[in-house]
Scaffold this motif. Structure first.
Motif, mmCIF file in Angstrom:
data_model
loop_
_atom_site.group_PDB
_atom_site.id
_atom_site.type_symbol
_atom_site.label_atom_id
_atom_site.label_comp_id
_atom_site.label_asym_id
_atom_site.label_seq_id
_atom_site.Cartn_x
_atom_site.Cartn_y
_atom_site.Cartn_z
ATOM 1 N N PHE A 23 0.873 -1.176 0.000
ATOM 2 C CA PHE A 23 0.000 0.000 0.000
ATOM 3 C C PHE A 23 0.906 1.221 0.000
ATOM 4 O O PHE A 23 1.611 1.457 0.980
ATOM 5 C CB PHE A 23 -0.908 -0.004 1.233
ATOM 6 C CG PHE A 23 -1.818 -1.199 1.286
ATOM 7 C CD1 PHE A 23 -2.983 -1.224 0.533
ATOM 8 C CD2 PHE A 23 -1.509 -2.303 2.070
ATOM 9 C CE1 PHE A 23 -3.824 -2.332 0.567
ATOM 10 C CE2 PHE A 23 -2.346 -3.407 2.113
ATOM 11 C CZ PHE A 23 -3.503 -3.429 1.349
ATOM 12 N N LEU A 52 -2.958 4.442 -2.598
ATOM 13 C CA LEU A 52 -3.906 5.165 -1.745
ATOM 14 C C LEU A 52 -3.422 6.605 -1.663
ATOM 15 O O LEU A 52 -2.254 6.882 -1.910
ATOM 16 C CB LEU A 52 -3.945 4.544 -0.343
ATOM 17 C CG LEU A 52 -4.385 3.074 -0.294
ATOM 18 C CD1 LEU A 52 -4.136 2.486 1.080
ATOM 19 C CD2 LEU A 52 -5.854 2.940 -0.664
ATOM 20 N N MET A 53 -4.296 7.507 -1.297
ATOM 21 C CA MET A 53 -3.848 8.893 -1.242
ATOM 22 C C MET A 53 -2.856 9.102 -0.103
ATOM 23 O O MET A 53 -1.931 9.887 -0.197
ATOM 24 C CB MET A 53 -5.043 9.848 -1.089
ATOM 25 C CG MET A 53 -5.965 9.876 -2.296
ATOM 26 S SD MET A 53 -5.097 10.099 -3.866
ATOM 27 C CE MET A 53 -4.833 11.860 -3.836
ATOM 28 N N CYS A 54 -3.062 8.386 1.009
ATOM 29 C CA CYS A 54 -2.207 8.579 2.189
ATOM 30 C C CYS A 54 -2.058 7.230 2.871
ATOM 31 O O CYS A 54 -2.981 6.415 2.837
ATOM 32 C CB CYS A 54 -2.881 9.570 3.134
ATOM 33 S SG CYS A 54 -1.963 9.864 4.677
ATOM 34 N N GLY A 56 -2.242 6.858 5.787
ATOM 35 C CA GLY A 56 -3.272 6.911 6.834
ATOM 36 C C GLY A 56 -4.579 6.262 6.401
ATOM 37 O O GLY A 56 -5.440 5.971 7.221
ATOM 38 N N ARG A 57 -4.737 6.034 5.110
ATOM 39 C CA ARG A 57 -5.950 5.391 4.602
ATOM 40 C C ARG A 57 -5.880 3.869 4.786
ATOM 41 O O ARG A 57 -6.866 3.177 4.599
ATOM 42 C CB ARG A 57 -6.136 5.739 3.108
ATOM 43 C CG ARG A 57 -7.320 5.081 2.413
ATOM 44 C CD ARG A 57 -8.645 5.584 2.947
ATOM 45 N NE ARG A 57 -9.811 4.924 2.361
ATOM 46 C CZ ARG A 57 -10.401 3.861 2.900
ATOM 47 N NH1 ARG A 57 -9.938 3.323 4.010
ATOM 48 N NH2 ARG A 57 -11.463 3.335 2.323
ATOM 49 N N VAL A 58 -4.706 3.348 5.121
ATOM 50 C CA VAL A 58 -4.567 1.899 5.255
ATOM 51 C C VAL A 58 -5.356 1.423 6.470
ATOM 52 O O VAL A 58 -4.945 1.587 7.611
ATOM 53 C CB VAL A 58 -3.092 1.463 5.366
ATOM 54 C CG1 VAL A 58 -3.007 -0.060 5.494
ATOM 55 C CG2 VAL A 58 -2.303 1.923 4.152
ATOM 56 N N ASP A 59 -6.504 0.884 6.184
ATOM 57 C CA ASP A 59 -7.364 0.316 7.211
ATOM 58 C C ASP A 59 -6.729 -1.006 7.641
ATOM 59 O O ASP A 59 -6.322 -1.792 6.779
ATOM 60 C CB ASP A 59 -8.747 0.081 6.586
ATOM 61 C CG ASP A 59 -9.797 -0.258 7.610
ATOM 62 O OD1 ASP A 59 -9.491 -1.069 8.521
ATOM 63 O OD2 ASP A 59 -10.919 0.258 7.500
ATOM 64 N N GLN A 61 -7.955 -3.570 8.328
ATOM 65 C CA GLN A 61 -8.642 -4.667 7.630
ATOM 66 C C GLN A 61 -8.020 -4.952 6.261
ATOM 67 O O GLN A 61 -8.078 -6.081 5.789
ATOM 68 C CB GLN A 61 -10.114 -4.305 7.429
ATOM 69 C CG GLN A 61 -10.890 -4.254 8.717
ATOM 70 C CD GLN A 61 -12.360 -4.028 8.422
ATOM 71 O OE1 GLN A 61 -13.025 -4.927 7.932
ATOM 72 N NE2 GLN A 61 -12.838 -2.834 8.694
ATOM 73 N N PHE A 62 -7.466 -3.924 5.625
ATOM 74 C CA PHE A 62 -6.835 -4.150 4.315
ATOM 75 C C PHE A 62 -5.678 -5.141 4.471
ATOM 76 O O PHE A 62 -5.469 -6.021 3.648
ATOM 77 C CB PHE A 62 -6.267 -2.855 3.724
ATOM 78 C CG PHE A 62 -7.294 -1.795 3.394
ATOM 79 C CD1 PHE A 62 -8.645 -2.086 3.364
ATOM 80 C CD2 PHE A 62 -6.881 -0.503 3.104
ATOM 81 C CE1 PHE A 62 -9.580 -1.106 3.058
ATOM 82 C CE2 PHE A 62 -7.806 0.484 2.791
ATOM 83 C CZ PHE A 62 -9.158 0.188 2.772
ATOM 84 N N GLY A 89 -0.986 12.122 8.613
ATOM 85 C CA GLY A 89 -1.597 10.824 8.353
ATOM 86 C C GLY A 89 -0.647 9.679 8.656
ATOM 87 O O GLY A 89 -1.037 8.627 9.172
ATOM 88 N N LYS A 92 -0.588 8.449 12.187
ATOM 89 C CA LYS A 92 -1.713 7.556 12.488
ATOM 90 C C LYS A 92 -1.371 6.150 11.988
ATOM 91 O O LYS A 92 -1.647 5.154 12.652
ATOM 92 C CB LYS A 92 -2.997 8.059 11.814
ATOM 93 C CG LYS A 92 -3.295 9.539 12.016
ATOM 94 C CD LYS A 92 -3.808 9.801 13.397
ATOM 95 C CE LYS A 92 -4.112 11.239 13.781
ATOM 96 N NZ LYS A 92 -3.779 12.351 12.982
ATOM 97 N N ARG A 96 -1.176 2.681 14.211
ATOM 98 C CA ARG A 96 -1.952 1.496 13.828
ATOM 99 C C ARG A 96 -1.025 0.331 13.507
ATOM 100 O O ARG A 96 -1.326 -0.816 13.821
ATOM 101 C CB ARG A 96 -2.814 1.815 12.602
ATOM 102 C CG ARG A 96 -3.956 2.738 12.927
ATOM 103 C CD ARG A 96 -4.694 3.134 11.656
ATOM 104 N NE ARG A 96 -5.627 4.208 11.941
ATOM 105 C CZ ARG A 96 -5.990 5.124 11.050
ATOM 106 N NH1 ARG A 96 -5.523 5.080 9.838
ATOM 107 N NH2 ARG A 96 -6.848 6.065 11.383
#
Lengths: 161, 669
Positions: A23, A52-54, A56-59, A61-62, A89, A92, A96
Motif C-alpha cells: 500500500f 492510496l492517497m495517504c 493513513g488510509r490503510v485500514d 482490515q486491508f 496521516g 496515524k 496502527r
C-alpha cells in the motif's frame, strides 16, 4: 476460515514466489516507485502495489484481508515523519502499525511479513532495496499457510476491535 | 472467479480494456498481446485491445469509439503511471459522455516493464494488476469534481532575483502580490555580486532598478524582515500568516536619511557586517547596503546598548528628531493574508569551506571564499573595490580553486553549475584590478551557455593560467625560498602528469551551492517535497519544472537546484506565468476524493474528529452524528481507516473498491 485462495497453485520451497501486497501513498512512496521506474532500477517482481492517497488510509482490515487472500507479505509505504502531504496521516499509520503488528503476530504470522517503511518521493533506491529485502526474507520464511494457524476470521475481527 | 457482490445495479457493467505498448517501453518486457487476451477473458470485459500508443489521439479515439459502439460503461487502461496520463484518459471518457471517474489505470510501465527483466514474471504481474483493476472499476461510481473560486492574489517567498522577477511579472499583469523576504532588504545573493558573467555588466546596475520597482509598485505589498509562519487552505484559497520581525524602526516614518546611524553612540561599527560577510563592521543601527530596498534602517537588538543595558543616551532618537521613527518598544506583528497561488523563490546558501579543511579556510587569513571576493571587488564593498590581502597589500598571485563542496564524494556530489563561470569572471576581475598572476585549478571546465565558452576563450587569451586537476591542499609550508610567506597550493596537473606546487598570495575557494539550511522546514510549511539532496522537488523534471506536487505552489530559482541568473529569471517568469494561468482561470476543479459520513451507520463515537488535521469533521449535536465539511476535507482517508463502525466512505477509495483491488491482485489466474 482464513485460507489461501482455493485455486492457489501448490508451492514447494524451491519454486516458491512470494506474493506481497504493498500500500503506497500517492505523494511519496508511489512517486518513489515511479522514479525507480523512470530510473530503470531493477527489483523483484513479487510486489503488487495498491495506490492510496495517504498511508493513513490503510485500514487494518486491508492488511488482514491481504493476508487472508493469500499474500505472503504486506508492505506499507508512506512519507517520512513530518513530511506527510496531509500533515500527520503517517503518524496515524505508525500507531496502527504497531498495534496491528501485535495482532498479526498473535495470529501466527511472522513479523517480517508485515513491514512499514518511510520512503520519500526521491528515494527510488529505497523502494528497490526494501522490496528486494522483503521478498528475500519472505522467500526464506516460505509460503504463509494460514490454515495451519487455526484462526478464523471472526477471531481476527475480535482481536482487532 | 467467484462473483463479487456489489455489482447489482440497473445496468450491467461493461468494461473496455486497453493496454498500451508505449513503443517498446512496455511491449519490450510485457507480452501485451497475451495481456489483452487475458483481460478479454475476465468477467465483464466487453472489449480488450492493445495499441501502440494509447495516449495518442488515435489511441484516445479508439476508447471513445468503443464506448459508443460497445456501450462500455467502465474503462481500464494499462499504461504508464496514473500521475502522468490519468487526466488524459479521463478527458477521453468525458468526451465520450462517460463520467471520467469510471476509469481505472494500471501502471505497467513505471511499476512493471521498466523495473523487471523477466518477461514472464512481468507479464504475470501485469495480469494480476489488470485483474485487480477490472474488478475494482466495476464498483466505481460517477463522481463530480468540485469547482472553487480562486483568489487572484499571489504570495512570493524570497526577494532574490527570482522572487523579484516573479513578483514584478505578476504585478505588471495587474495582480496583487505579497513579497515576503526574511532579510531587512530584498536583493538576495545577486545584490552582493560585482559583475555578472559572461557580459560583465554590473550586478547592481541591472538589479537595483528592479528592486526599486518592487518597492514602489502599487500592486506589490513588500514585507521585508518577515517570514511566513503558517500556511492553510488549498489551491486557489490559501490562508497564510506572515510574521514581521521588529526592526525597532517604524517603516512608514523612516525616510532612510541614516542620520541615526551617524549619531549612534558607537563611533565605529563593531558587529561583523552580514552583507559584507564579516569583512567589515557595522553599527547596531544599520542599513544593509546603500541600495537596500526598502530604504529603512534596522536596529540589531543583540548589539544595541539600549537593549543590552537600557542606559544608552539614545542619540539615534535625538537625530531622528520629530520624525519619531525609532521605537524601542516595537513588538513582532502578524498579518493574515488570503491568496490563490504561492511562488517559492527561497534561493540557496553557499558551501561552508571549513567542511573541506584541506583548503585552509579559517586557518589561513588570505584564503577567501568566492563570495567574499565578490564583496572585495565590489566598489561599495568593505575595501571600496580594492582587491587586497588582510595586511592591505595587493596580491601578486592568486589561486582560484574550483569545485569546493561540489563534485566531491565527501561533501556534495552535484555540480553547482555556476562556479566555473563565476571563477572565470573573478579571474578576469582580479587580473583587471591587481594585475596579479591568476591560476585556476579545475576538474573540468564546464561552460555551456550563451557566450560562456567564448568567455573562457577570452580568459585563455588574457593570460590566466589553468591547471587541470584536483587540489590536494593549501598550506604555508615552504620547501623552497620562493614559497616563504606564501600559501602553497599543491595540485595534481593531470595534463602535464605531475604534482605542482604553486605559491600564491591569495587563495579563492569557488564554493558550491547548497539548499538553504532551513529548506526542510520551508518545504514542510508549504507541503512540498525535496529531492534527496534537499533541493525543492519539481512536479516533472522536464515538463513541469516550476510546478510542485502541491497544486498552486510553484518554485523558481536556485531553491530548485543550482542556477545562474538568466536561468533563475527564466524560471521566475515561468512560475509567474503558471500562477497567472491558474488564477486567471478564476476557478479550479478539485479532485472529488473527499470523505463523507454514512449517517445511518455512524454511532457518534467522535473518534474520527481528532484524526482530521484540517478540522473538517464536526459533531452535530442534534443528530449525534459526525459531519464532514467537504470543502475542508482534503481526501487523505485517515478518518475512513480509523472509523470503528465503517461509517465513513472516501470517494474513489471506498473500502469495497480497495478490498476488490486487494483480492484482485491475489486471485490466481
Amino acid at each position: 476460515m482464513l485460507s489461501r485462495h482455493p485455486s492457489a497453485p501448490e508451492t514447494s520451497q524451491s519454486t516458491f514466489e512470494p506474493r506481497i501486497v504493498a500500500f503506497f501513498c500517492n505523494w511519496c512512496t508511489y512517486l518513489a516507485a515511479d522514479l525507480a521506474g523512470t530510473s530503470r532500477m531493477k527489483y523483484a517482481p513479487n510486489v503488487r502495489v495498491v495506490r492510496l492517497m495517504c498511508s493513513g488510509r490503510v485500514d487494518p482490515q486491508f492488511v488482514l484481508d491481504a493476508f487472508a487472500h493469500g499474500a505472503d507479505g504486506v508492505f506499507i509505504g508512506g512519507c517520512h515523519p513530518g513530511d506527510c502531504h496531509y500533515q500527520e496521516g503517517n503518524y496515524k499509520t505508525l500507531k496502527r502499525y504497531h498495534l496491528l503488528k501485535r495482532v498479526v503476530k498473535e495470529m501466527g504470522i511472522e513479523e517480517e511479513r508485515f513491514r512499514l517503511e518511510w520512503i520519500s518521493a526521491a528515494e527510488a533506491d529505497r523502494v528497490r532495496t526494501t522490496i528486494n529485502q522483503m521478498v528475500e526474507k519472505v522467500r526464506e520464511l516460505g509460503p504463509l499457510n494460514l490454515e495451519l494457524k487455526e484462526l478464523d476470521k471472526a477471531h481476527a475481527e475480535e482481536v482487532l476491535v | 472467479m467467484p462473483e463479487t457482490s456489489g455489482f447489482s445495479g440497473p445496468e450491467a457493467v461493461r468494461v473496455g480494456f486497453y493496454v498500451c505498448h508505449c513503443g517498446t517501453n512496455i511491449a519490450g518486457t510485457v507480452d501485451v498481446k497475451a495481456l489483452a487476451e487475458y483481460a478479454g477473458r475476465l468477467p465483464r470485459v466487453a472489449v480488450s485491445r492493445d495499441y501502440k500508443y494509447m495516449c495518442s489521439d488515435p489511441g484516445q479515439a479508439l476508447i471513445e469509439q468503443d464506448i459508443a459502439d460497445h456501450k462500455l460503461n467502465r474503462v481500464v487502461v494499462a499504461s504508464c503511471s496514473p500521475l502522468l496520463h490519468e487526466a488524459t484518459f479521463r478527458r477521453a471518457l468525458g468526451r465520450a459522455g462517460l463520467n471520467p471517474f469510471l476509469l481505472q489505470m494500471v501502471n505497467i510501465r513505471e511499476h512493471v516493464s521498466w523495473v523487471h527483466l523477466d518477461k514472464k514474471a512481468a507479464t504475470e504481474k501485469a495480469q494480476d494488476l489488470v485483474r485487480a483493476a477490472v474488478q475494482r472499476v466495476a464498483l466505481h461510481k460517477p463522481l463530480q469534481k468540485r469547482r472553487v473560486d480562486i483568489n487572484p492574489s499571489v504570495l512570493v517567498v524570497g526577494g532574490g532575483i527570482a522572487g523579484i522577477h516573479a513578483a514584478l511579472t505578476l504585478a505588471d499583469a495587474g495582480k496583487q502580490v505579497y513579497l515576503v523576504e526574511r532579510e531587512p532588504t530584498i536583493g538576495g545573493h545577486m545584490a552582493m555580486f560585482d559583475k555578472t558573467f559572461p557580459t560583465l555588466d554590473c550586478a547592481a546596475c541591472i538589479l537595483t532598478p528592479k528592486m526599486t520597482a518592487v518597492g514602489s509598485h502599487p500592486n506589490i505589498k513588500l514585507w521585508t524582515y518577515s517570514e511566513v509562519v503558517k500556511v492553510d487552505g488549498y489551491v486557489g484559497n490559501y490562508k497564510v500568516q506572515v510574521k514581521h520581525k521588529p526592526r525597532y524602526v517604524i517603516d512608514e516614518l523612516c525616510i532612510g536619511c541614516q542620520e541615526c546611524i551617524t549619531a549612534c553612540v558607537y563611533k565605529e561599527g563593531k558587529t561583523p557586517d552580514e552583507f559584507n560577510l564579516g569583512l567589515s563592521k557595522r553599527k547596531p543601527v544599520y542599513l544593509p547596503f546603500p541600495q537596500a530596498v526598502p530604504q529603512k534602517v534596522v536596529i540589531d537588538r543583540e548589539t544595541c546598548i539600549e537593549f543590552k543595558s537600557g542606559k544608552c543616551k539614545k542619540t539615534c532618537i535625538e537625530a531622528c528628531g520629530d520624525r519619531l521613527a525609532i521605537d524601542f518598544k516595537q513588538k513582532e506583528t502578524f498579518d493574515e493574508i488570503e491568496i490563490g497561488a504561492i511562488i517559492l523563490a527561497t534561493g540557496f546558501k553557499t558551501f561552508d569551506p571549513e567542511r573541506s579543511p584541506n583548503c585552509g579556510y579559517g586557518r589561513y587569513q588570505n584564503v577567501y571564499t568566492s563570495l567574499e571576493v565578490e564583496r572585495l571587488i565590489n566598489a561599495s564593498g568593505p575595501t571600496a573595490g580594492e582587491v587586497i590581502l588582510r595586511d592591505g597589500k595587493k596580491p601578486e598571485s592568486v589561486g582560484i580553486i574550483h569545485c569546493i563542496g561540489s563534485r566531491d564524494a565527501n561533501t556534495n556530489r552535484w555540480c553547482s553549475k555556476v562556479c566555473c563561470m563565476y571563477s572565470l569572471k573573478l579571474a578576469h576581475l582580479i587580473k583587471e584590478h591587481t594585475g596579479a598572476h591568476v591560476y585556476n585549478f579545475y576538474i573540468d571546465m564546464r561552460t555551456p551557455g550563451k557566450g560562456y565558452e567564448e568567455f573562457y576563450d577570452r580568459l585563455l587569451d588574457e593570460g590566466v593560467h589553468f591547471v587541470r586537476g584536483r587540489v590536494a591542499d593549501v598550506s604555508d609550508w615552504a620547501v623552497h625560498p620562493s614559497e616563504v610567506g606564501k600559501l602553497v597550493i599543491r595540485a595534481e596537473d593531470t595534463l602535464a602528469g605531475f604534482v605542482r606546487r604553486i605559491p600564491v598570495d591569495m587563495v579563492v575557494l569557488s564554493v558550491g551551492l547548497e539548499p538553504q539550511a532551513d529548506a526542510q522546514d520551508v518545504r514542510r510549511l508549504f507541503n512540498i517535497s525535496c529531492a534527496a539532496e534537499g533541493w525543492f522537488l519539481e512536479r516533472h523534471p522536464k515538463l513541469a519544472p516550476v510546478s510542485t506536487f502541491t497544486e498552486g505552489v510553484f518554485i523558481a530559482g536556485a531553491c530548485q537546484g543550482p542556477k545562474d541568473i538568466p536561468e533563475s529569471v527564466a524560471q521566475a517568469g515561468a512560475a509567474a506565468a503558471e500562477a497567472l494561468a491558474l488564477i486567471d482561470a478564476k476557478s479550479v476543479e478539485l479532485e472529488p476524493y473527499t470523505a463523507s459520513i454514512l449517517e445511518e451507520e455512524c454511532s457518534g463515537c467522535k473518534s474520527c474528529i481528532p484524526l482530521c488535521p484540517y478540522q473538517a469533521i464536526a459533531f452535530v449535536d442534534e443528530k449525534k452524528k459526525a459531519y464532514i465539511n467537504e470543502v475542508l476535507c482534503k481526501g487523505c482517508g485517515t478518518c475512513v481507516a480509523g472509523c470503528p463502525s465503517g461509517s465513513i466512505k472516501q470517494n474513489f477509495f471506498e473500502d469495497e473498491e480497495i478490498f476488490e483491488e486487494i483480492e484482485g491482485v491475489l486471485t490466481y489466474a
